[in-house]
Design a protein around this motif. Structure first.
Motif, short mmCIF file in Angstrom:
data_model
loop_
_atom_site.label_atom_id
_atom_site.label_comp_id
_atom_site.label_asym_id
_atom_site.label_seq_id
_atom_site.Cartn_x
_atom_site.Cartn_y
_atom_site.Cartn_z
N GLU A 1 0.76 -1.29 0.07
CA GLU A 1 -0.01 -0.02 -0.12
C GLU A 1 0.98 1.25 0.00
O GLU A 1 0.48 2.21 -0.51
CB GLU A 1 -0.93 0.00 1.15
CG GLU A 1 -2.00 -1.04 0.97
CD GLU A 1 -2.73 -1.16 2.17
OE1 GLU A 1 -2.63 -0.47 3.39
OE2 GLU A 1 -3.71 -1.87 2.41
N ASP A 16 0.93 0.52 -7.16
CA ASP A 16 -0.58 0.52 -6.65
C ASP A 16 -1.02 1.95 -6.98
O ASP A 16 -2.15 2.03 -7.17
CB ASP A 16 -0.64 0.16 -5.31
CG ASP A 16 -0.26 -1.38 -5.16
OD1 ASP A 16 -0.36 -2.05 -6.15
OD2 ASP A 16 -0.06 -1.98 -3.69
N ALA A 17 -0.20 3.05 -6.35
CA ALA A 17 -0.83 4.25 -6.54
C ALA A 17 -1.27 4.79 -8.14
O ALA A 17 -2.38 5.33 -8.27
CB ALA A 17 0.16 5.27 -5.91
N LEU A 18 -0.31 4.45 -9.03
CA LEU A 18 -0.39 4.82 -10.32
C LEU A 18 -1.68 3.86 -10.85
O LEU A 18 -2.57 4.22 -11.72
CB LEU A 18 0.75 4.60 -11.09
CG LEU A 18 1.80 5.54 -11.10
CD1 LEU A 18 2.91 5.12 -11.75
CD2 LEU A 18 1.35 7.01 -11.77
N ARG A 57 -4.19 2.73 -9.35
CA ARG A 57 -5.49 3.19 -9.07
C ARG A 57 -5.94 4.47 -9.62
O ARG A 57 -7.06 4.76 -10.05
CB ARG A 57 -5.45 3.37 -7.40
CG ARG A 57 -5.23 2.02 -6.59
CD ARG A 57 -5.76 2.35 -5.19
NE ARG A 57 -4.83 3.15 -4.66
CZ ARG A 57 -3.62 2.78 -3.98
NH1 ARG A 57 -3.58 1.22 -3.96
NH2 ARG A 57 -3.04 3.52 -3.31
N LYS A 58 -4.82 5.32 -9.80
CA LYS A 58 -5.06 6.75 -10.40
C LYS A 58 -5.51 6.62 -11.96
O LYS A 58 -6.27 7.18 -12.38
CB LYS A 58 -4.09 7.42 -10.19
CG LYS A 58 -4.33 8.88 -10.34
CD LYS A 58 -3.17 10.05 -10.21
CE LYS A 58 -3.50 11.22 -10.39
NZ LYS A 58 -2.22 12.35 -9.92
N TYR A 59 -4.74 5.69 -12.43
CA TYR A 59 -4.92 5.55 -13.82
C TYR A 59 -4.85 4.12 -14.45
O TYR A 59 -3.89 3.31 -14.72
CB TYR A 59 -3.29 6.08 -14.84
CG TYR A 59 -3.20 7.47 -14.26
CD1 TYR A 59 -3.90 8.58 -14.75
CD2 TYR A 59 -2.11 7.58 -13.65
CE1 TYR A 59 -3.63 9.86 -14.51
CE2 TYR A 59 -1.64 9.09 -13.22
CZ TYR A 59 -2.28 10.07 -13.67
OH TYR A 59 -2.05 11.25 -13.26
N PRO A 60 -6.14 3.58 -14.13
CA PRO A 60 -6.59 2.13 -14.46
C PRO A 60 -6.07 1.66 -15.88
O PRO A 60 -5.95 0.39 -15.91
CB PRO A 60 -7.81 1.95 -13.85
CG PRO A 60 -8.42 3.11 -13.96
CD PRO A 60 -7.36 4.40 -13.79
#
Length: 339
Positions: free
Chosen positions: A26, A213-215, A217-220
C-alpha cells in the motif's frame, strides 16, 4: 524462516507478516523492496529467539545491527539495508519512533571499482548482438545500473529532449541521464519490437503491465498502454506474485548477467565480469575526458559527491599521470629522456 509460524502462534505470526506485507504494498514500494524487508524482519525475529516484534524495541534493534556489523562481518550496505527494513517495521508499520539508534557500524571497505578500458568495451561489445548489445551500450553510454536499465519503460526514452528518465532509482529518486545519439536508431527498433509484442499480448487477452499501486488506482487504463510497457520485456509471461495476474514483466537480471559474463570471457578479458562495471567505466571515462565531478555525480544519481570521488582513484592509473621513477630511469639509461 518458516519456524516463525511454529514458535510464535501461527495466526499471530502469519497475520503479522501478512499485514506488514500489505502495508509495504500500500506504501507503493517495489516488489523487490517488499521481499527484502520481509527477509530482514524474519532474520531479526530469528536472532531474538522468535520473539514477536511488538514485544521488542530499540535495544533489540541495536543489538541485531551491531551483531551484523561485528560478528557477521556484513558490509556497510548490507547493514544499511537491514536498518532500513527495521526502521520501516517500527516507525512506519508499528508507529514507534526509533530515535537515534546506537549500534556499531560495519567497517567500510574502500575498494576500487572494476573499470573496463575503451578497448575492452569494444571487445566485449564485439561478442554481443541484438538486445544484449544494446543493453550493454546503454549501461556504458548512460551510467545506468542494471536494475534501472531493466526497469525502463518505453515512455522513459525521450527522443525530443535527448534524455532518458530514470524512475525511482536507488534511494527511490528520479533523475535524467543523456540519450546517446548513436543508439537512437537501435532504440527506435527496440521500441517497435516492444510494440509488436504488446499488440500480440493484447490479442491474447494479456498486455497489462505492472504499475505501482498508486498509479494503477489513479490511471487504471495505463497498464495496457504502450508507453508503460517495459523497454526490455521478458520473452515469456508469468504470474505476478502480488496480484496473481498473468503479465509480461521485464527481462530477468540473471539473463543479462549470463550474457555479459559470456562476452567478457570470450573477449579474453581477465577482469571480473560485472554489469556494474559498465557504470563504473562510464564515470571513469567521462572524468578522463575532462568532465567535472559535479556533472558526473548528477548523471550517476549520487547523493554525495564523495561517492563519485572514488573514480578519481582509477583515472590515469599509476599515480594519476605521474611519471614512475622506473620509467624515468629507463628513459635516462636508453638516452630517450631528460631530467
Amino acid at each position: 524462516m518458516d519456524d516463525i509460524r511454529h514458535r510464535i502462534p501461527q495466526a499471530k505470526a502469519g497475520g503479522f507478516i501478512q499485514r506488514l506485507r500489505l502495508h509495504i504494498r500500500e506504501a507503493g514500494l517495489s516488489y523487490r523492496t517488499e521481499q527484502t524487508y520481509i527477509h530482514w524482519v524474519k532474520r531479526f525475529i530469528h536472532f531474538h529467539n522468535l520473539r514477536h516484534p511488538e514485544e521488542m524495541g530499540l535495544a533489540e534493534i541495536e543489538a541485531y545491527l551491531t551483531h551484523l556489523g561485528t560478528e557477521r562481518d556484513c558490509s556497510v550496505n548490507t547493514q544499511r539495508i537491514a536498518l532500513n527494513a527495521l526502521v520501516y517495521l517500527y516507525k512506519r508499520f508499528l508507529g514507534r519512533d526509533t530515535g537515534a539508534l546506537d549500534f556499531k557500524p560495519a567497517q567500510r571497505a574502500r575498494r576500487l571499482p572494476v573499470v573496463y578500458s575503451p578497448a575492452e568495451i569494444t571487445a566485449i561489445l564485439g561478442q554481443l548482438e541484438g538486445v544484449y548489445r544494446l543493453q550493454v551500450e546503454l549501461m556504458y553510454g548512460t551510467g545506468l545500473r542494471s536494475a534501472e536499465l531493466l526497469s525502463l519503460r518505453v515512455k522513459d526514452i525521450d527522443f525530443g529532449s535527448n534524455n532518458i528518465y530514470v524512475r525511482a532509482g536507488k534511494g527511490n529518486k528520479d533523475r535524467t541521464t543523456m540519450l546517446p545519439q548513436a543508439l537512437i536508431p537501435e532504440l527506435r527498433r527496440q521500441i517497435r519490437r516492444v510494440e509488436l509484442l504488446h499488440a500480440q499480448d493484447l490479442v491474447e487477452g494479456l498486455g497489462e503491465v505492472y504499475l505501482p499501486d498508486a498509479l494503477a488506482r489513479k490511471y487504471p487504463a495505463a497498464a495496457r498502454e504502450l508507453g508503460w510497457q517495459y523497454l526490455f520485456p521478458s520473452a515469456v509471461t508469468g504470474i505476478d506474485p502480488r496480484s496473481g495476474t498473468e503479465r509480461r514483466h521485464h527481462m530477468h537480471a540473471s539473463t543479462l548477467v549470463k550474457h555479459v559474463r559470456r562476452a567478457v570471457r570470450s573477449a579474453g578479458i581477465r577482469k571480473p565480469a560485472r554489469t556494474h562495471a559498465f557504470r563504473h567505466s562510464f564515470a571513469t571515462h567521462l572524468l578522463e575526458s575532462g568532465y567535472d565531478l559535479r556533472t558526473i555525480q548528477e548523471l550517476l544519481g549520487h547523493a554525495d559527491v564523495g561517492t563519485t570521488e572514488i573514480y578519481t582513484h582509477v583515472v590515469n592509473r599509476g599515480g594519476k599521470g605521474v611519471l614512475s621513477p622506473a620509467d624515468r630511469l629507463r628513459a635516462t639509461t636508453t638516452g630517450t629522456g631528460s631530467c
